[in-house]
Design an enzyme around this catalytic site. Structure first.
Site, mmCIF file in Angstrom:
data_model
loop_
_atom_site.group_PDB
_atom_site.id
_atom_site.type_symbol
_atom_site.label_atom_id
_atom_site.label_comp_id
_atom_site.label_asym_id
_atom_site.label_seq_id
_atom_site.Cartn_x
_atom_site.Cartn_y
_atom_site.Cartn_z
ATOM 1 N N TYR A 111 -30.698 9.200 -26.700
ATOM 2 C CA TYR A 111 -31.742 8.251 -26.319
ATOM 3 C C TYR A 111 -33.034 9.011 -26.021
ATOM 4 C CZ TYR A 111 -33.499 3.739 -25.676
ATOM 5 O OH TYR A 111 -34.252 2.618 -25.871
ATOM 6 N N ARG A 164 -42.928 -1.747 -30.796
ATOM 7 C CA ARG A 164 -43.411 -0.918 -29.678
ATOM 8 C C ARG A 164 -42.286 -0.004 -29.262
ATOM 9 N NH1 ARG A 164 -42.277 -0.933 -23.989
ATOM 10 N NH2 ARG A 164 -40.788 0.201 -25.235
ATOM 11 N N LYS A 182 -29.198 2.465 -27.840
ATOM 12 C CA LYS A 182 -28.925 1.638 -26.651
ATOM 13 C C LYS A 182 -27.467 1.194 -26.637
ATOM 14 C CE LYS A 182 -32.276 0.944 -23.811
ATOM 15 N NZ LYS A 182 -33.430 0.253 -23.300
ATOM 16 N N GLU A 253 -35.408 -5.819 -27.280
ATOM 17 C CA GLU A 253 -35.722 -4.425 -27.002
ATOM 18 C C GLU A 253 -36.963 -3.964 -27.772
ATOM 19 O OE1 GLU A 253 -33.823 -2.508 -24.991
ATOM 20 O OE2 GLU A 253 -35.085 -0.768 -25.355
ATOM 21 N N ASP A 254 -37.896 -3.350 -27.051
ATOM 22 C CA ASP A 254 -39.064 -2.730 -27.685
ATOM 23 C C ASP A 254 -39.837 -3.672 -28.617
ATOM 24 O OD1 ASP A 254 -38.560 -0.546 -26.186
ATOM 25 O OD2 ASP A 254 -38.200 0.845 -27.827
ATOM 26 N N ASP A 276 -34.743 -5.766 -21.783
ATOM 27 C CA ASP A 276 -34.532 -4.575 -20.970
ATOM 28 C C ASP A 276 -35.849 -3.921 -20.550
ATOM 29 O OD1 ASP A 276 -32.787 -2.665 -19.738
ATOM 30 O OD2 ASP A 276 -33.526 -1.259 -21.235
ATOM 31 N N ASP A 277 -36.853 -3.971 -21.433
ATOM 32 C CA ASP A 277 -38.139 -3.332 -21.090
ATOM 33 C C ASP A 277 -38.772 -4.011 -19.885
ATOM 34 O OD1 ASP A 277 -38.019 -1.728 -23.484
ATOM 35 O OD2 ASP A 277 -38.419 -3.610 -24.517
ATOM 36 N N ASN A 418 -42.791 7.126 -21.476
ATOM 37 C CA ASN A 418 -41.922 7.906 -22.367
ATOM 38 C C ASN A 418 -42.613 8.074 -23.707
ATOM 39 O OD1 ASN A 418 -39.619 8.016 -20.641
ATOM 40 N ND2 ASN A 418 -39.157 5.905 -21.154
#
Ligand code: NAI
Length: 563
Positions: A111, A164, A182, A253-254, A276-277, A418
């Protein structure tokens, strides 16, 4: 014929012998069943494997050693990632055994930060398909396509549109590395069964022109869809997966934040899902903050929290802090929101900018004069907590950190951006510039830092602490909807697991080595909320912790019986 390993894992508890229909090369080529050189003689006979593998029978522990020996021989993290993914494609039991045993060393490879690099090079390092791709051009086929997935049951789907990826921006179809990574962490962290995970890439084009021009790019070479068409693709995808797996958890996600918030709003009360973000980040950061407040001995309601960056992560963390301040300190919604300040690329988020602000920032606009400079804002707001979610490396400069320390004995500073190169400051800088007084946690991992003879171990606000446990709770207790209260319960459970010794070394989050135990406890906390709020379809088992632990996948070779 479907091998029962995929269907009845729970029966394994009582009867650890798996009936398997595949033989010979077909068995060796199935990553879920393959044991490679680990097949014992009896199975080599029963399954026609004799002669297809070298004669020596190797234990899984020795196989792990071989994997790690090769791992250490690689000369870059990207090569190490490729090495592990090749194993993932060959032998999943061994892959997860290695990951579980070396979790601290390998999480940064499978990850963040290495997965970011893997996504950037996805088309170039591509070996074999994993997961499913739903592209805009195939929209009429979505409902049929879900039946192409070979597994009858799916518990967890992680889906991205690659818009993203971490702090790296629009990577289009290259974003597939994220759902794959993930879901590997779901398996390692919480024991979700590998065969019940489904990574998904929604290919709605990319605005990354360099990618579209790359001959090895694997996605649709079109600009990103406009909003209406985009939402139609997502809707068709959700409908399609629901038609086959109505109880599967969907983790968004993202997604870029202009879509992340509307998607969560649309689906959170309609299907079992979370982002999750937004929500996972909120919970893990709240856990770090609660630990830091134990060190300072102060309540949440006495904090002033400044976010540098006002995107998905900032909103998710802010909402979680607000919910916690209301629940545990009894603040009203307005008073709790008043604890939070935000800055974006145009400066302080203020009322005066209200009609130009993205909707997700409006609740946090203060009635203050405009201010552009972080140092000025710190001087004015005097925050006790500074959270970096801006993807602007070096934004927390020496003067910024010293200014935080000037008005707070123990400034709480969390540069969360990150990958590592995007962090607003390093652990080394934060500890040195505050003479060890900072309470620090970051998004990407940093090594321990020595200041004045004391060793500080920086905590990592890694979503891995939260999402596997929440997901495991949701699927184990057959939860119908994921609520904010569940994330709050997860955050508190995580913070409770940080011991005094850890706090003394500055470590605000628990050791990752205990991830299975942490996830089991988080799953239970989530289950408790669901049972109390009537959000599950099952009867409450007498002992939730035992119930969860019994349902965790543990990567070991179980005996096979030919059918
Ligand atoms: P985003 O793209 O939604 O938001 C970025 C924000 O930064 C925007 O509000 C933008 O206006 C602001 N920004 C850009 N330039 C700025 C500048 N010069 N000054 C002030 N603000 C500026 O991104 P998202 O999802 O909020 O993620 C942000 C970062 O946080 C990423 O690097 C991501 O990897 C990291 N993150 C870390 C997590 C963790 O540690 N557990 C979890 C989720 C995200």
């Amino acid at each position: 014929m479907q091998d029962p390993v995929r269907r009845h894992h729970i029966d394994l508890q009582d009867d650890p012998i798996l009936p398997v229909s595949k033989r010979g090369k077909a068995l060796l080529s199935d990553p879920l069943l393959n044991k490679g050189t680990g097949f014992p003689d009896s199975e080599r006979d029963a399954f026609g494997i004799r002669g297809l593998v070298p004669p020596q029978v190797v234990s899984i522990d020795d196989q792990v050693q071989r994997v790690m020996e090769n791992f250490h021989r690689k000369d870059s993290d990207l090569e190490r990632y490729i090495h592990l993914e090749a194993l993932h494609d060959r032998n999943e039991t061994l892959y997860y055994r290695v990951l579980l045993q070396y979790i601290r060393e390998l999480t940064p490879i499978v990850y963040t930060p290495t997965v970011g690099k893997a996504c950037q090079h996805f088309g170039h390092i591509y070996r074999r398909a994993r997961g499913m791709y739903f592209s805009a051009g195939e929209l009429p086929y979505f409902t049929d396509m879900v039946h192409n997935w070979p597994e009858p049951e799916v518990d967890v789907i992680v889906v991205t549109d690659g818009s993203r990826i971490l702090g790296l921006g629009d990577l289009g179809a290259n974003g597939m590395g994220i759902p794959i990574g993930k879901l590997a962490l779901y398996v390692v962290g919480a024991g979700v069964y590998p065969c019940k995970t489904l990574p998904v890439l929604l290919d709605v084009g990319t605005d990354n022109v360099a990618l579209r021009d790359d001959p090895l790019y694997l996605g649709e070479r079109i600009p990103r869809l406009a909003d209406d068409a985009f939402f139609e693709v997502v809707e068709s995808f959700v409908t399609a997966v629901q038609s086959r797996w109505p109880e599967a958890l969907i983790q968004f996600e993202d997604f870029s934040n202009n879509h992340a918030f509307p998607l969560l709003e649309r689906y959170r009360d309609m299907v079992l899902c979370f982002n999750d973000d937004i929500q996972g980040t909120g919970a893990v950061t709240l856990a770090g903050l609660l630990s830091a407040l134990r060190v300072c001995g102060e309540p949440l309601s006495a904090q002033r929290v400044l976010f540098f960056g006002a995107g998905s992560a900032a909103r998710g963390i802010a909402d979680t802090i607000v919910a916690a301040a209301m629940a545990q300190d009894g603040l009203s919604l307005d008073a709790a929101r008043h604890l939070i300040w935000m800055m974006d690329s145009e400066g302080l988020v203020t009322q005066e900018r209200l009609d130009r602000l993205a909707p997700h920032k409006r609740d946090y606009a203060h009635n203050e004069p405009p201010a552009q400079d972080l140092l000025d804002v710190i001087g004015h707001v005097k925050p006790t907590v500074l959270i970096g979610v801006s993807k602007q490396p070096d934004a927390f400069s020496e003067p910024v950190i010293r200014e935080m320390h000037r008005h707070t004995r123990h400034p709480i500073i969390f540069p969360l951006s990150n990958p590592t190169a995007k962090a607003e400051c390093t652990a080394e800088q934060a500890y040195h510039w505050t003479n060890g007084a900072v309470l620090f946690a970051s998004g990407s991992p940093f090594k321990p830092v020595t200041v004045g003879g004391r060793i500080f171990v920086p905590g990592q606000c890694n979503n891995l602490y939260i999402f596997p446990g929440v997901g495991m709770g949701a699927v184990t207790f057959r939860i119908r909807r994921i609520t904010d209260q569940m994330f709050l319960a997860a955050a508190r459970t995580l913070a409770d697991q940080v011991g005094e010794e850890s706090l003394a070394a500055g470590r605000l989050l628990p050791d990752l080595g205990a991830i299975r135990e942490l996830s089991a406890r988080i799953a239970v906390a989530v289950g408790e909320v669901a049972f109390n709020e009537g959000l599950t379809t099952m009867k409450r088992p007498p002992d939730l912790l035992t119930y969860v632990k019994q349902r965790m996948f543990y990567p070991s070779y179980v005996p096979y019986e030919a059918v």
